[in-house]
Design a protein around this motif. Structure first.
Motif, mmCIF file in Angstrom:
data_model
loop_
_atom_site.group_PDB
_atom_site.id
_atom_site.type_symbol
_atom_site.label_atom_id
_atom_site.label_comp_id
_atom_site.label_asym_id
_atom_site.label_seq_id
_atom_site.Cartn_x
_atom_site.Cartn_y
_atom_site.Cartn_z
ATOM 1 N N VAL A 111 32.770 44.748 47.208
ATOM 2 C CA VAL A 111 34.043 44.136 47.598
ATOM 3 C C VAL A 111 34.605 43.256 46.480
ATOM 4 O O VAL A 111 35.749 43.474 46.028
ATOM 5 C CB VAL A 111 33.880 43.363 48.916
ATOM 6 N N PRO A 112 33.868 42.258 45.971
ATOM 7 C CA PRO A 112 34.434 41.486 44.854
ATOM 8 C C PRO A 112 34.619 42.316 43.588
ATOM 9 O O PRO A 112 35.542 42.063 42.802
ATOM 10 C CB PRO A 112 33.418 40.356 44.639
ATOM 11 N N LEU A 113 33.784 43.325 43.386
ATOM 12 C CA LEU A 113 33.933 44.177 42.206
ATOM 13 C C LEU A 113 35.288 44.885 42.216
ATOM 14 O O LEU A 113 36.023 44.864 41.215
ATOM 15 C CB LEU A 113 32.800 45.205 42.156
ATOM 16 N N MET A 114 35.631 45.499 43.333
ATOM 17 C CA MET A 114 36.862 46.277 43.386
ATOM 18 C C MET A 114 38.106 45.390 43.487
ATOM 19 O O MET A 114 39.177 45.776 43.005
ATOM 20 C CB MET A 114 36.813 47.252 44.570
ATOM 21 N N THR A 115 37.985 44.221 44.083
ATOM 22 C CA THR A 115 39.156 43.337 44.165
ATOM 23 C C THR A 115 39.422 42.636 42.842
ATOM 24 O O THR A 115 40.574 42.541 42.398
ATOM 25 C CB THR A 115 38.966 42.294 45.289
ATOM 26 N N LYS A 116 38.376 42.173 42.174
ATOM 27 C CA LYS A 116 38.565 41.407 40.940
ATOM 28 C C LYS A 116 38.674 42.290 39.699
ATOM 29 O O LYS A 116 39.403 41.961 38.764
ATOM 30 C CB LYS A 116 37.420 40.417 40.779
ATOM 31 N N ARG A 117 37.969 43.408 39.688
ATOM 32 C CA ARG A 117 37.996 44.271 38.501
ATOM 33 C C ARG A 117 39.189 45.221 38.523
ATOM 34 O O ARG A 117 39.809 45.484 37.484
ATOM 35 C CB ARG A 117 36.688 45.064 38.413
ATOM 36 N N PHE A 118 39.526 45.764 39.725
ATOM 37 C CA PHE A 118 40.564 46.789 39.789
ATOM 38 C C PHE A 118 41.775 46.377 40.631
ATOM 39 O O PHE A 118 42.663 47.196 40.866
ATOM 40 C CB PHE A 118 39.976 48.105 40.323
#
Length: 416
Positions: free
Chosen positions: A232-239
């Motif tokens: 969840v934080p990976l896809m919100t913050k990275r992409f």
């Protein structure tokens, strides 16, 4: 020992065994979609909740082979149904937990139940079909785990968003014992594995081909869960995806897993387990490399995530099939337990490492770590295949076919 059953019975039994995978898979992964809600309720950080995945996985890893050694000779319905009852009790305790410490104890209880279910369900499924159908049977059972990802995890996230995260665990507490009763009746009392001595686990590890295969499982799962636990934080913050997109995103990830599992069942007999596992490792390498290099836009992030999810479960059923082929009949249940142990130990290692990397360096550190672990898993697969070919050459030359001297020695090569 196992025995084949009618095709109709197998068609009914295999999906029911898959349902047991769905329940313990959902129980283990639901917190990924409930990070924020559980963290808020217990007043801890999301990384602290992610550690619950690591604790659950580590408990499973230790308990799976130990339970096979202690109880593997008992009728498999006792292990599966008893494990589902224990899982239900752990889910109820989670729903009632007032704080993180109580939740941790409940996660350990759920993991013990899952450790009883997984290896016994896979062994039961492989035992009731002809050897030529084992690949499809194992894929059918493991489909429960993919459905836990495609349905269980996003449904848990949705329930946590619109209502209470505790509802998820109440539903698990109700469903698990009911399924346990149904499987108790469906399996029958005559299906059990052989009695396994404590040294049996060492015999599984004694063959280099099997030991390297188990290390491969550990590394590939660690590589995935290093990033997946904090997807969840990976896809919100990275992409740049919105927090409201996460339920749909988790469903897409799970859909990819379903596709990968279906491909494994469809092509397992035609391509063989090793080729499928190699394709999986290649796809994961491409996906993680792409996630590192892609522009910070939603579309490339989602497409690469889908490739990751397809390849991430493509190797699961072939890996089980390969271990069944590598292990002598008396140790197949323990080999499957060791595989489940390696899988969950990898999940624990990956989830714990991901939580710490996220705390130290943010989301940018997750994908490089996943890529490194995946490449190491590919090297372990290569070593396993080399060791298997060496064993086969020894067998053809008539070397290593002894059964030991009777003084406790273990043969270097198992005879199939």
């Amino acid at each position: 020992m196992g025995h084949t059953v009618s095709a109709r019975h197998a068609r009914l039994l295999l999906p029911a065994l898959g349902a047991s995978y769905f329940l313990f898979g959902t129980a283990s992964l639901a917190v990924i979609g409930l990070l924020e809600a559980m963290a808020s309720a217990w007043q801890v950080t999301p990384a602290r909740i992610a550690e619950l995945v690591a604790v659950h996985s580590l408990t499973f890893a230790v308990a799976a082979p130990l339970l096979q050694i202690l109880f593997g000779h008992r009728p498999r319905r006792e292990l599966i149904s008893g494990g589902l009852l224990l899982l239900g009790l752990g889910a109820l305790a989670t729903a009632m937990a007032p704080d993180w410490s109580a939740g941790l104890a409940a996660r350990v209880l759920m993991a013990l139940g899952a450790a009883a279910i997984g290896p016994a369900a896979s062994a039961q499924g492989a035992a009731v079909v002809e050897p030529t159908r084992q690949s499809g049977a194992l894929a059918t059972i493991f489909a429960g785990m993919t459905l836990a990802i495609v349905l269980g995890t996003p449904l848990a996230a949705w329930l946590g968003h619109v209502g209470s995260w505790r509802t998820v665990f109440v539903l698990l507490a109700i469903s698990a014992p009911l399924l346990g009763i149904a499987l108790w009746r469906a399996i029958g009392c005559g299906t059990a594995g052989p009695r396994i001595a404590g040294s049996g686990f060492l015999r599984v590890l004694e063959r280099p081909a099997a030991a390297w295969a188990l290390l491969m499982m550990l590394l590939l799962m660690a590589g995935q869960f290093c990033a997946y636990t904090l997807l969840v934080p990976l896809m919100t913050k990275r992409f740049g995806l919105a927090a409201g997109d996460m339920t749909a995103l988790l469903m897409l990830f799970g859909l990819g897993g379903v596709i990968g599992n279906l491909l494994a069942g469809r092509f397992g007999s035609r391509l063989g387990p090793v080729r499928l596992i190699r394709l999986s490792v290649l796809g994961l390498t491409i996906a993680f490399s792409g996630l590192m290099l892609a522009p910070a836009l939603p579309l490339p992030g989602v497409l690469l995530m889908m490739l990751w999810s397809v390849c991430g479960l493509l190797f699961a059923a072939p890996q089980q099939q390969r271990l069944i082929q590598l292990a002598p009949p008396a140790l197949r249940s323990l080999a499957l337990a060791a595989n489940a142990s390696a899988m969950y130990l990898g999940m624990s290692l990956g989830a714990g490492s991901g939580a710490r990397l996220y705390g130290w360096a943010g989301v940018e550190a997750l994908i490089p770590a996943s890529l490194v672990l995946t490449l190491l898993g590919g090297l372990a697969l290569q070593r396993s295949c080399q060791a298997q070919r060496a064993d086969e050459r020894l067998l053809r030359s008539g070397i290593g076919s002894g059964t030991g001297s009777g003084t406790g020695s273990v043969p270097k090569v198992w005879v199939q």
